[in-house]
Design an enzyme around this catalytic site. Structure first.
Site, PDB file in Angstrom:
ATOM      1  N   SER A 106       1.004  -1.142   0.069  1.00  0.00           N
ATOM      2  CA  SER A 106       0.171   0.147   0.250  1.00  0.00           C
ATOM      3  C   SER A 106       0.695   1.239   0.184  1.00  0.00           C
ATOM      4  CB  SER A 106      -1.082  -0.075   1.144  1.00  0.00           C
ATOM      5  OG  SER A 106      -1.426   1.158   1.227  1.00  0.00           O
TER       6      SER A 106
ATOM      7  N   HIS B  16      -1.140  -1.574  -4.141  1.00  0.00           N
ATOM      8  CA  HIS B  16      -2.436  -1.037  -3.556  1.00  0.00           C
ATOM      9  C   HIS B  16      -2.497   0.238  -3.242  1.00  0.00           C
ATOM     10  CE1 HIS B  16      -6.291  -1.935  -0.686  1.00  0.00           C
ATOM     11  NE2 HIS B  16      -5.816  -0.901  -0.166  1.00  0.00           N
TER      12      HIS B  16
ATOM     13  N   ASP C 113      -4.779   3.582  -1.518  1.00  0.00           N
ATOM     14  CA  ASP C 113      -5.816   4.033  -0.872  1.00  0.00           C
ATOM     15  C   ASP C 113      -6.330   5.212  -1.276  1.00  0.00           C
ATOM     16  OD1 ASP C 113      -5.929   1.271   1.102  1.00  0.00           O
ATOM     17  OD2 ASP C 113      -4.150   2.140   1.214  1.00  0.00           O
TER      18      ASP C 113
ATOM     19  N   MET D 292      -8.451   8.440  -0.384  1.00  0.00           N
ATOM     20  CA  MET D 292      -9.635   9.135   0.952  1.00  0.00           C
ATOM     21  C   MET D 292      -9.711  10.416   0.559  1.00  0.00           C
ATOM     22  SD  MET D 292      -7.233   7.082   4.212  1.00  0.00           S
ATOM     23  CE  MET D 292      -6.833   5.709   3.667  1.00  0.00           C
TER      24      MET D 292
ATOM     25  N   HIS E 101      -8.576   1.195  -3.432  1.00  0.00           N
ATOM     26  CA  HIS E 101      -9.880   0.289  -2.472  1.00  0.00           C
ATOM     27  C   HIS E 101      -9.715   2.303  -2.236  1.00  0.00           C
ATOM     28  CE1 HIS E 101      -9.466  -0.281   1.675  1.00  0.00           C
ATOM     29  NE2 HIS E 101     -10.793  -0.102   1.341  1.00  0.00           N
TER      30      HIS E 101
ATOM     31  N   MET F 205     -12.350   4.277  -0.973  1.00  0.00           N
ATOM     32  CA  MET F 205     -12.384   4.947   0.938  1.00  0.00           C
ATOM     33  C   MET F 205     -13.244   6.520   0.970  1.00  0.00           C
ATOM     34  SD  MET F 205      -9.613   3.936   2.843  1.00  0.00           S
ATOM     35  CE  MET F 205      -8.386   3.594   1.435  1.00  0.00           C
TER      36      MET F 205
ATOM     37  N   MET G 259     -11.492  -5.925   6.033  1.00  0.00           N
ATOM     38  CA  MET G 259     -10.267  -4.616   7.056  1.00  0.00           C
ATOM     39  C   MET G 259      -9.891  -5.433   8.247  1.00  0.00           C
ATOM     40  SD  MET G 259     -10.224  -2.295   4.568  1.00  0.00           S
ATOM     41  CE  MET G 259      -8.947  -1.050   5.684  1.00  0.00           C
TER      42      MET G 259
ATOM     43  N   PHE H 185      -6.208   5.146   8.554  1.00  0.00           N
ATOM     44  CA  PHE H 185      -4.707   5.307   8.492  1.00  0.00           C
ATOM     45  C   PHE H 185      -4.020   4.206   8.937  1.00  0.00           C
ATOM     46  CE2 PHE H 185      -7.817   8.043  10.810  1.00  0.00           C
ATOM     47  CZ  PHE H 185      -6.790   9.947  10.427  1.00  0.00           C
ATOM     48  N   GLY H 186      -2.787   4.084   8.463  1.00  0.00           N
ATOM     49  CA  GLY H 186      -1.757   3.462   8.250  1.00  0.00           C
ATOM     50  C   GLY H 186      -1.481   3.329   9.132  1.00  0.00           C
ATOM     51  N   GLY H 187      -0.326   1.994   9.608  1.00  0.00           N
ATOM     52  CA  GLY H 187       0.254   2.078  10.981  1.00  0.00           C
ATOM     53  C   GLY H 187      -0.628   1.288  12.510  1.00  0.00           C
TER      54      GLY H 187
ATOM     55  N   ASP I 175      -6.402  -6.310   4.650  1.00  0.00           N
ATOM     56  CA  ASP I 175      -6.211  -4.665   5.009  1.00  0.00           C
ATOM     57  C   ASP I 175      -6.072  -4.240   6.454  1.00  0.00           C
ATOM     58  OD1 ASP I 175      -4.967  -2.269   4.497  1.00  0.00           O
ATOM     59  OD2 ASP I 175      -6.638  -1.903   3.135  1.00  0.00           O
TER      60      ASP I 175
ATOM     61  N   SER J 296       2.649   0.187   6.278  1.00  0.00           N
ATOM     62  CA  SER J 296       3.974   0.329   6.411  1.00  0.00           C
ATOM     63  C   SER J 296       5.234  -1.042   7.207  1.00  0.00           C
ATOM     64  CB  SER J 296       3.720   0.951   8.276  1.00  0.00           C
ATOM     65  OG  SER J 296       2.510  -0.291   8.669  1.00  0.00           O
TER      66      SER J 296
HETATM   67  C1  DX5 Z   1      -6.414   2.511   5.583  1.00  0.00           C
HETATM   68  C2  DX5 Z   1      -5.669   2.242   4.259  1.00  0.00           C
HETATM   69  C3  DX5 Z   1      -4.679   0.957   4.189  1.00  0.00           C
HETATM   70  C4  DX5 Z   1      -2.980   1.152   4.901  1.00  0.00           C
HETATM   71  C5  DX5 Z   1      -2.800  -0.059   5.523  1.00  0.00           C
HETATM   72  O1  DX5 Z   1      -7.660   2.719   5.628  1.00  0.00           O
HETATM   73  O2  DX5 Z   1      -6.761   0.511   4.185  1.00  0.00           O
HETATM   74  O3  DX5 Z   1      -4.127  -0.141   3.024  1.00  0.00           O
HETATM   75  O4  DX5 Z   1      -2.863   1.337   3.715  1.00  0.00           O
HETATM   76  O5  DX5 Z   1      -1.460   0.617   6.538  1.00  0.00           O
HETATM   77  P1  DX5 Z   1      -0.882  -0.884   7.790  1.00  0.00           P
HETATM   78  O6  DX5 Z   1      -0.094  -1.945   6.365  1.00  0.00           O
HETATM   79  O7  DX5 Z   1       0.367   0.196   7.326  1.00  0.00           O
HETATM   80  O8  DX5 Z   1      -1.335  -1.200   8.130  1.00  0.00           O
HETATM   81 ZN    ZN Z   2      -6.403  -0.175   1.865  1.00  0.00          ZN
END
Ligand code: DX5
Ligand code: ZN
Length: 235
Positions: free
Chosen positions: A19, A44, A46, A48, A77, A79, A148, A154-156, A186, A209
């Site tokens: 991602s 991937h 994302d 948003m 993806h 969102m 999900m 958010f990542g991380g 994900d 991440s």
């Molecule tokens: C969050 C995204 C994910 C995100 C995952 O809503 O859909 O794709 O990048 O990040 P990690 O792998 O860091 O959890």
């Molecule tokens: Zn995603």
């Protein structure tokens, strides 16, 4: 403890979908190329809108920018609150497939039909609080289910263990209704949680991440995940 691996995993292997949300945007092309070189299955992306989720990321222009630097499929993806309005511009920018949420879409089947009319594969996404049973009537119509394993935005974040029984349930439903359908996870996927997800039945893992924030670089992050996945079923 011996973990039983679902048969499809052994036959098809587990695919990684880096991602780019966690990438260094100043070096995006370079990092996408590194992910491809290290064996990524797809990229991937994302998207948003700050409304469907409490964060803003990027739009179709980022897809247009990375399209020339990789031969990998670009998985979008969405969102965003009104996915139908944006499908065409993502296709024009070079998007290859779409992941659309069950949540907040009063006409999900219409969205799925529109994506099919654009001749692109479609996946349906369910959030952690959404039960697998909502998939019953559309499972036969999609190419992929994305569960999900965090709350989107958010990542991380940390992998939510409460999603594991649902991953198993979705794998079972797929086996019964649409065996060619992919099962993707994900959120919070790293070398510790990837084996849990694969043992539960996933065959595609998104990771942001764990790949792009790896202190040793993108290739090292990919390798750590691949090694962790390869241990499933052998320990
Ligand atoms: C969050 C995204 C994910 C995100 C995952 O809503 O859909 O794709 O990048 O990040 P990690 O792998 O860091 O959890
Ligand atoms: Zn995603």
């Amino acid at each position: 403890m011996k973990i039983e691996t679902p048969k499809i995993m052994v036959e098809d292997g587990v695919r990684l979908a880096p991602s780019i949300l966690s990438a260094d945007f100043a070096r995006l092309g370079e990092q996408v190329a590194q992910a491809e070189e290290a064996g990524a299955s797809r990229i991937h992306v994302d998207v948003m809108d700050g409304h469907f989720v409490p964060n803003i990321s990027f739009g179709a222009s980022i897809v247009q920018s990375i399209r020339p630097v990789t031969r990998l499929l670009l998985e979008i993806h969405l969102m965003i609150s009104d996915p139908d309005f944006f499908l065409e511009q993502f296709v024009e920018a070079g998007g290859d497939s779409f992941l659309v949420h069950w949540e907040g879409n009063n006409n999900l089947y219409r969205t799925i039909r529109r994506i099919k009319e654009l001749e692109k594969p479609v996946g349906v996404v369910i959030d952690p609080a959404t039960p697998a049973t909502v998939l019953q009537d559309i499972l036969g119509e999609v190419n992929l289910v994305l569960v999900m394993t965090i709350n989107p935005g958010f990542g991380g974040q940390r992998f939510l263990e409460m999603t594991v029984p649902k991953i198993r349930q979705v794998r079972q439903m797929i086996a019964e209704v649409n065996p060619n359908c992919e099962l993707e996870l994900d959120g919070g996927i790293d070398a510790t949680t990837a084996p849990t997800g694969v043992a539960a039945g996933a065959n595609v893992l998104v990771a942001g991440s764990a790949i792009f924030d790896d202190a040793d670089g993108v290739a090292a992050g990919m390798k750590r995940l691949q090694q962790a996945i390869n241990q499933v079923g052998t320990s």
